[in-house]
Write a protein that holds these residues in place. Structure first.
Motif, PDB file in Angstrom:
ATOM      1  N   THR A 197       0.741  -1.199  -0.107  1.00 16.72           N
ATOM      2  CA  THR A 197       0.086   0.090  -0.059  1.00 16.72           C
ATOM      3  C   THR A 197       0.800   1.135  -0.140  1.00 16.72           C
ATOM      4  O   THR A 197       0.648   2.262  -0.656  1.00 16.72           O
ATOM      5  CB  THR A 197      -0.915  -0.146   1.290  1.00 16.72           C
ATOM      6  OG1 THR A 197      -1.922  -1.303   1.045  1.00 16.72           O
ATOM      7  CG2 THR A 197      -1.863   1.259   1.414  1.00 16.72           C
ATOM      8  N   ASP A 201       0.373   3.664  -2.802  1.00 17.86           N
ATOM      9  CA  ASP A 201      -0.398   4.997  -2.796  1.00 17.86           C
ATOM     10  C   ASP A 201       0.299   6.027  -1.961  1.00 17.86           C
ATOM     11  O   ASP A 201      -0.179   7.333  -2.031  1.00 17.86           O
ATOM     12  CB  ASP A 201      -1.557   4.698  -1.790  1.00 17.86           C
ATOM     13  CG  ASP A 201      -2.443   3.686  -2.246  1.00 17.86           C
ATOM     14  OD1 ASP A 201      -2.415   3.443  -3.756  1.00 17.86           O
ATOM     15  OD2 ASP A 201      -3.371   3.114  -1.518  1.00 17.86           O
ATOM     16  N   SER A 222       8.872  -6.354   5.648  1.00 20.56           N
ATOM     17  CA  SER A 222      10.067  -7.153   6.214  1.00 20.56           C
ATOM     18  C   SER A 222      11.209  -6.807   5.514  1.00 20.56           C
ATOM     19  O   SER A 222      12.347  -7.087   6.399  1.00 20.56           O
ATOM     20  CB  SER A 222       9.721  -8.646   5.440  1.00 20.56           C
ATOM     21  OG  SER A 222       8.354  -9.076   5.457  1.00 20.56           O
ATOM     22  N   HIS A 276       7.494 -13.541   5.953  1.00 19.49           N
ATOM     23  CA  HIS A 276       7.185 -12.159   6.361  1.00 19.49           C
ATOM     24  C   HIS A 276       7.649 -11.814   7.671  1.00 19.49           C
ATOM     25  O   HIS A 276       7.876 -12.936   8.585  1.00 19.49           O
ATOM     26  CB  HIS A 276       5.717 -11.826   6.024  1.00 19.49           C
ATOM     27  CG  HIS A 276       5.330 -11.961   4.753  1.00 19.49           C
ATOM     28  ND1 HIS A 276       6.076 -11.295   3.596  1.00 19.49           N
ATOM     29  CD2 HIS A 276       4.466 -12.835   4.100  1.00 19.49           C
ATOM     30  CE1 HIS A 276       5.319 -11.757   2.463  1.00 19.49           C
ATOM     31  NE2 HIS A 276       4.678 -12.605   2.761  1.00 19.49           N
ATOM     32  N   THR A 277       7.115 -10.646   8.315  1.00 22.13           N
ATOM     33  CA  THR A 277       7.228 -10.414   9.706  1.00 22.13           C
ATOM     34  C   THR A 277       6.089 -11.234  10.367  1.00 22.13           C
ATOM     35  O   THR A 277       5.207 -11.438  10.096  1.00 22.13           O
ATOM     36  CB  THR A 277       6.842  -8.850  10.072  1.00 22.13           C
ATOM     37  OG1 THR A 277       5.632  -8.583   9.271  1.00 22.13           O
ATOM     38  CG2 THR A 277       7.995  -7.813   9.550  1.00 22.13           C
ATOM     39  N   GLU A 297      -5.311  -0.893   7.836  1.00 22.28           N
ATOM     40  CA  GLU A 297      -5.978  -0.304   6.362  1.00 22.28           C
ATOM     41  C   GLU A 297      -5.098  -1.039   5.285  1.00 22.28           C
ATOM     42  O   GLU A 297      -4.397  -0.452   4.406  1.00 22.28           O
ATOM     43  CB  GLU A 297      -5.518   1.249   6.181  1.00 22.28           C
ATOM     44  CG  GLU A 297      -6.419   1.947   7.378  1.00 22.28           C
ATOM     45  CD  GLU A 297      -6.989   3.441   6.673  1.00 22.28           C
ATOM     46  OE1 GLU A 297      -6.703   3.708   5.651  1.00 22.28           O
ATOM     47  OE2 GLU A 297      -7.051   4.184   7.445  1.00 22.28           O
ATOM     48  N   GLY A 299      -3.097  -3.434   2.446  1.00 22.07           N
ATOM     49  CA  GLY A 299      -3.934  -3.886   1.539  1.00 22.07           C
ATOM     50  C   GLY A 299      -4.565  -5.445   1.735  1.00 22.07           C
ATOM     51  O   GLY A 299      -4.112  -6.014   2.996  1.00 22.07           O
ATOM     52  N   VAL A 301      -3.078  -8.140   0.820  1.00 23.21           N
ATOM     53  CA  VAL A 301      -2.244  -9.399   1.334  1.00 23.21           C
ATOM     54  C   VAL A 301      -1.929  -9.269   2.725  1.00 23.21           C
ATOM     55  O   VAL A 301      -2.022 -10.395   3.475  1.00 23.21           O
ATOM     56  CB  VAL A 301      -0.670  -9.293   0.465  1.00 23.21           C
ATOM     57  CG1 VAL A 301       0.380 -10.169   1.257  1.00 23.21           C
ATOM     58  CG2 VAL A 301      -0.777  -9.410  -0.885  1.00 23.21           C
ATOM     59  N   LEU A 302      -1.575  -8.138   3.549  1.00 23.67           N
ATOM     60  CA  LEU A 302      -1.791  -8.173   4.705  1.00 23.67           C
ATOM     61  C   LEU A 302      -2.764  -8.225   5.590  1.00 23.67           C
ATOM     62  O   LEU A 302      -2.850  -8.962   6.617  1.00 23.67           O
ATOM     63  CB  LEU A 302      -1.214  -6.634   5.319  1.00 23.67           C
ATOM     64  CG  LEU A 302      -0.798  -6.311   6.680  1.00 23.67           C
ATOM     65  CD1 LEU A 302       0.444  -7.076   7.215  1.00 23.67           C
ATOM     66  CD2 LEU A 302      -0.478  -4.944   7.002  1.00 23.67           C
ATOM     67  N   SER A 305      -3.242 -12.035   5.884  1.00 19.64           N
ATOM     68  CA  SER A 305      -2.448 -12.660   7.014  1.00 19.64           C
ATOM     69  C   SER A 305      -3.059 -12.366   8.190  1.00 19.64           C
ATOM     70  O   SER A 305      -2.999 -13.207   9.194  1.00 19.64           O
ATOM     71  CB  SER A 305      -0.957 -11.900   6.891  1.00 19.64           C
ATOM     72  OG  SER A 305      -0.412 -12.446   6.009  1.00 19.64           O
TER      73      SER A 305
HETATM   74  N1  LIG Z   1      -9.783   0.529  -0.599  1.00 22.09           N
HETATM   75  C1  LIG Z   1      -9.155   0.425   0.430  1.00 22.09           C
HETATM   76  O1  LIG Z   1      -9.726   0.670   1.316  1.00 22.09           O
HETATM   77  C2  LIG Z   1      -7.620   0.254   0.417  1.00 22.09           C
HETATM   78  C3  LIG Z   1      -7.035   0.118   1.635  1.00 22.09           C
HETATM   79  C4  LIG Z   1      -5.543  -0.167   1.565  1.00 22.09           C
HETATM   80  C5  LIG Z   1      -5.074  -0.586   0.333  1.00 22.09           C
HETATM   81  N2  LIG Z   1      -5.646  -0.625  -0.631  1.00 22.09           N
HETATM   82  C6  LIG Z   1      -4.926  -0.934  -2.019  1.00 22.09           C
HETATM   83  O2  LIG Z   1      -4.324  -2.141  -1.885  1.00 22.09           O
HETATM   84  C7  LIG Z   1      -3.170  -2.242  -2.846  1.00 22.09           C
HETATM   85  C8  LIG Z   1      -1.974  -2.672  -2.099  1.00 22.09           C
HETATM   86  O3  LIG Z   1      -2.208  -3.928  -1.303  1.00 22.09           O
HETATM   87  P1  LIG Z   1      -1.238  -5.407  -1.576  1.00 22.09           P
HETATM   88  O4  LIG Z   1      -2.161  -6.275  -1.026  1.00 22.09           O
HETATM   89  O5  LIG Z   1      -0.619  -5.180  -2.638  1.00 22.09           O
HETATM   90  O6  LIG Z   1      -0.056  -4.714  -0.297  1.00 22.09           O
HETATM   91  P2  LIG Z   1      -0.294  -4.778   1.347  1.00 22.09           P
HETATM   92  O7  LIG Z   1      -1.152  -5.688   1.905  1.00 22.09           O
HETATM   93  O8  LIG Z   1      -0.394  -3.339   1.597  1.00 22.09           O
HETATM   94  O9  LIG Z   1       1.302  -5.126   1.387  1.00 22.09           O
HETATM   95  C9  LIG Z   1       1.539  -6.443   1.307  1.00 22.09           C
HETATM   96  C10 LIG Z   1       3.306  -6.557   1.727  1.00 22.09           C
HETATM   97  O10 LIG Z   1       3.478  -6.411   3.181  1.00 22.09           O
HETATM   98  C11 LIG Z   1       4.362  -7.034   3.658  1.00 22.09           C
HETATM   99  N3  LIG Z   1       4.313  -7.876   4.689  1.00 22.09           N
HETATM  100  C12 LIG Z   1       5.083  -7.634   5.842  1.00 22.09           C
HETATM  101  N4  LIG Z   1       4.790  -8.572   6.761  1.00 22.09           N
HETATM  102  C13 LIG Z   1       3.464  -9.146   6.344  1.00 22.09           C
HETATM  103  C14 LIG Z   1       2.913 -10.290   6.784  1.00 22.09           C
HETATM  104  N5  LIG Z   1       2.898 -10.896   7.885  1.00 22.09           N
HETATM  105  N6  LIG Z   1       1.820 -10.745   6.108  1.00 22.09           N
HETATM  106  C15 LIG Z   1       1.523 -10.229   4.939  1.00 22.09           C
HETATM  107  N7  LIG Z   1       2.286  -9.257   4.302  1.00 22.09           N
HETATM  108  C16 LIG Z   1       3.263  -8.876   5.001  1.00 22.09           C
HETATM  109  C17 LIG Z   1       4.926  -7.820   2.393  1.00 22.09           C
HETATM  110  O11 LIG Z   1       6.097  -7.690   1.772  1.00 22.09           O
HETATM  111  P3  LIG Z   1       7.176  -8.068   2.523  1.00 22.09           P
HETATM  112  O12 LIG Z   1       7.177  -9.210   3.081  1.00 22.09           O
HETATM  113  O13 LIG Z   1       8.220  -7.784   1.452  1.00 22.09           O
HETATM  114  O14 LIG Z   1       7.676  -6.836   3.530  1.00 22.09           O
HETATM  115  C18 LIG Z   1       3.582  -7.866   1.442  1.00 22.09           C
HETATM  116  O15 LIG Z   1       4.054  -7.965   0.204  1.00 22.09           O
HETATM  117  C19 LIG Z   1      -2.728  -0.967  -3.606  1.00 22.09           C
HETATM  118  O16 LIG Z   1      -3.339  -0.619  -4.637  1.00 22.09           O
HETATM  119  C20 LIG Z   1      -3.702   0.169  -2.500  1.00 22.09           C
HETATM  120  O17 LIG Z   1      -4.159   1.078  -3.186  1.00 22.09           O
HETATM  121  C21 LIG Z   1      -6.839  -0.155  -0.769  1.00 22.09           C
END
Ligand SMILES: NC(=O)c1ccc[n+]([C@@H]2O[C@H](COP(=O)([O-])OP(=O)(O)OC[C@H]3O[C@@H](n4cnc5c(N)ncnc54)[C@H](OP(=O)(O)O)[C@@H]3O)[C@@H](O)[C@H]2O)c1
Length: 367
Positions: A197, A201, A222, A276-277, A297, A299, A301-302, A305
């Motif tokens: 995220t 963003d 991480s 990951h963490t 908040e 996105g 993937v988090l 988890s």
């Molecule tokens: N509409 C809404 O309400 C809203 C809200 C938020 C986001 N978004 C959208 O969501 C998108 C981003 O989402 P995303 O799913 O790609 O990314 P994300 O969930 O924001 O981040 C995922 C990253 O977090 C890191 N992380 C660290 N520890 C973790 C764990 N224990 N479990 C999972 N991940 C962990 C991982 O990378 P590392 O392990 O390498 O650190 C993972 O790739 C964007 O397009 C944003 O605009 C929308």
């Protein structure tokens, strides 16, 4: 003597005024009633400040001997930052205390009520209990677990997307819904997002409310991919920023760690889980740092988890009347998912509201 709903409702409204200012203490309101008239009222205004009961006594307009006392949470009977409230109630010769929620704090847990009764005061508990309990899910969770109460929030389209297939997410919900999110940021002590995220963003994750409190910002990252020029890092010297990374990478990434620290960020070193963490370890660390509630908040993937680890206590969801489509467009919960329906985390609907053309729904974890 039968209680009057209106006085507990007033105490609840008073309690809400402390939102964002009392953490990690509970929101509490109190009303003193004599001959059917309110003669004193108060609420817990600020962490470290007077408790609601003492605020109410301080506001008295006349002698309260023999009066009724309405309070949303069981009065405390131990010395903390303030002396016990039970003492004040006894000294003021209150005849009858109406209590909303019981206090699960092991230092209170029924002892407050017992002490009042032992001093000849009538106590009726459980008055408007559900409404009173709704004031303090964060406190109830934190006082018993020492980890933050986690509220997952997202805005999605009618077809369940949180961004378009090109990653655009501004704006999905309407302005009034987004304003509500600002209130959540004011309400909860911390806010957490994944590095995905941040890279997509470049958010600030602050509260844009007049006199709003900024939450402590926590990024799960991480491998420390957070850009030094990101808005989060650029504002880290004014608004707290925690970056959670893998402990085992702290030597390889020491230069970046130094730069982030110089910018004002704090680094949390965590064990690894599934690459990951470790999120359960992170929750303990945040709890130890006094973070009692967390707005998650995403996105996707988090979010996934956190759900799979059983760490989400509540969901606040906005549904906007738009359709994005696209297989690759992101959804609120992605990750690896579960195999069986029976493995799903279950929630109970606790609030449903129309905000313009958006729907706002609040769900709490089924325990
Ligand atoms: N509409 C809404 O309400 C809203 C809200 C938020 C986001 N978004 C959208 O969501 C998108 C981003 O989402 P995303 O799913 O790609 O990314 P994300 O969930 O924001 O981040 C995922 C990253 O977090 C890191 N992380 C660290 N520890 C973790 C764990 N224990 N479990 C999972 N991940 C962990 C991982 O990378 P590392 O392990 O390498 O650190 C993972 O790739 C964007 O397009 C944003 O605009 C929308």
């Amino acid at each position: 003597m039968a209680y009057d709903d209106r006085f507990m409702s007033l105490a609840i409204e008073l309690a809400k005024k402390g939102t964002g200012a009392v953490n990690p203490n509970p929101l509490v309101g109190a009303v003193i009633v004599k001959d059917g008239r309110v003669i004193g009222e108060g609420y817990h205004k600020k962490y470290g400040g007077l408790h609601a009961e003492r605020e109410a006594f301080a506001s008295l307009t006349e002698d309260c001997t023999g009066a009724e006392f309405y309070v949303t949470l069981e009065p405390c009977c131990h010395y903390g930052k303030q002396p016990p409230c039970t003492q004040a109630i006894i000294e003021h010769k209150i005849a009858h205390v109406y209590v909303g929620s019981s206090d699960p704090n092991p230092l209170v847990a029924g002892q407050g009520i017992k002490e009042l009764e032992e001093n000849g005061i009538l106590v009726t508990s459980g008055v408007k209990k559900e409404d009173c309990d709704r004031l303090n899910p964060v406190f109830f969770h934190y006082i018993t677990t020492k980890t933050p109460y986690v509220v997952m929030k997202y805005a999605m389209t009618l077809d369940g997307k949180i961004a378009t297939k090109t990653g655009k997410s501004k704006w999905i919900s309407n302005e009034a819904s987004r304003q509500r999110v600002q209130e959540f940021r004011h309400e909860l002590t911390g806010i957490m997002a994944g590095i995905g995220t941040v890279l997509a963003d470049n958010p600030l994750l602050t509260t844009r409310l007049p006199n709003g409190r900024n939450p402590i910002r926590i990024i799960c990252d991480s491998h420390l991919n957070i850009p030094l020029e990101s808005r989060l890092v650029q504002t880290a010297d004014e608004i707290p920023l925690f970056v959670a990374m893998l402990d085992k990478e702290k030597y390889i990434l020491k230069d970046k760690i130094s730069k982030l620290k110089e910018a004002g960020a704090q680094i949390l070193y965590l064990p690894e889980k599934e690459g990951h963490t470790d999120l359960a370890a992170l929750m303990k660390e945040l709890g130890a740092r006094g973070i009692d509630g967390l707005l998650l908040e995403g996105g996707g993937v988090l979010n996934e988890s956190m759900l799979r680890e059983g760490l989400v206590d509540e969901m606040r969801i906005f549904v906007a009347p738009k359709v994005f489509g696209g297989v690759s467009a992101k959804t609120p919960v992605t990750g690896c998912g579960i195999d069986e329906v029976t493995e799903a985390e279950e929630f109970t609907l606790s609030e449903l509201e129309r905000i313009g053309n958006d729907i706002y729904a609040r769900y709490v974890k089924r325990r």
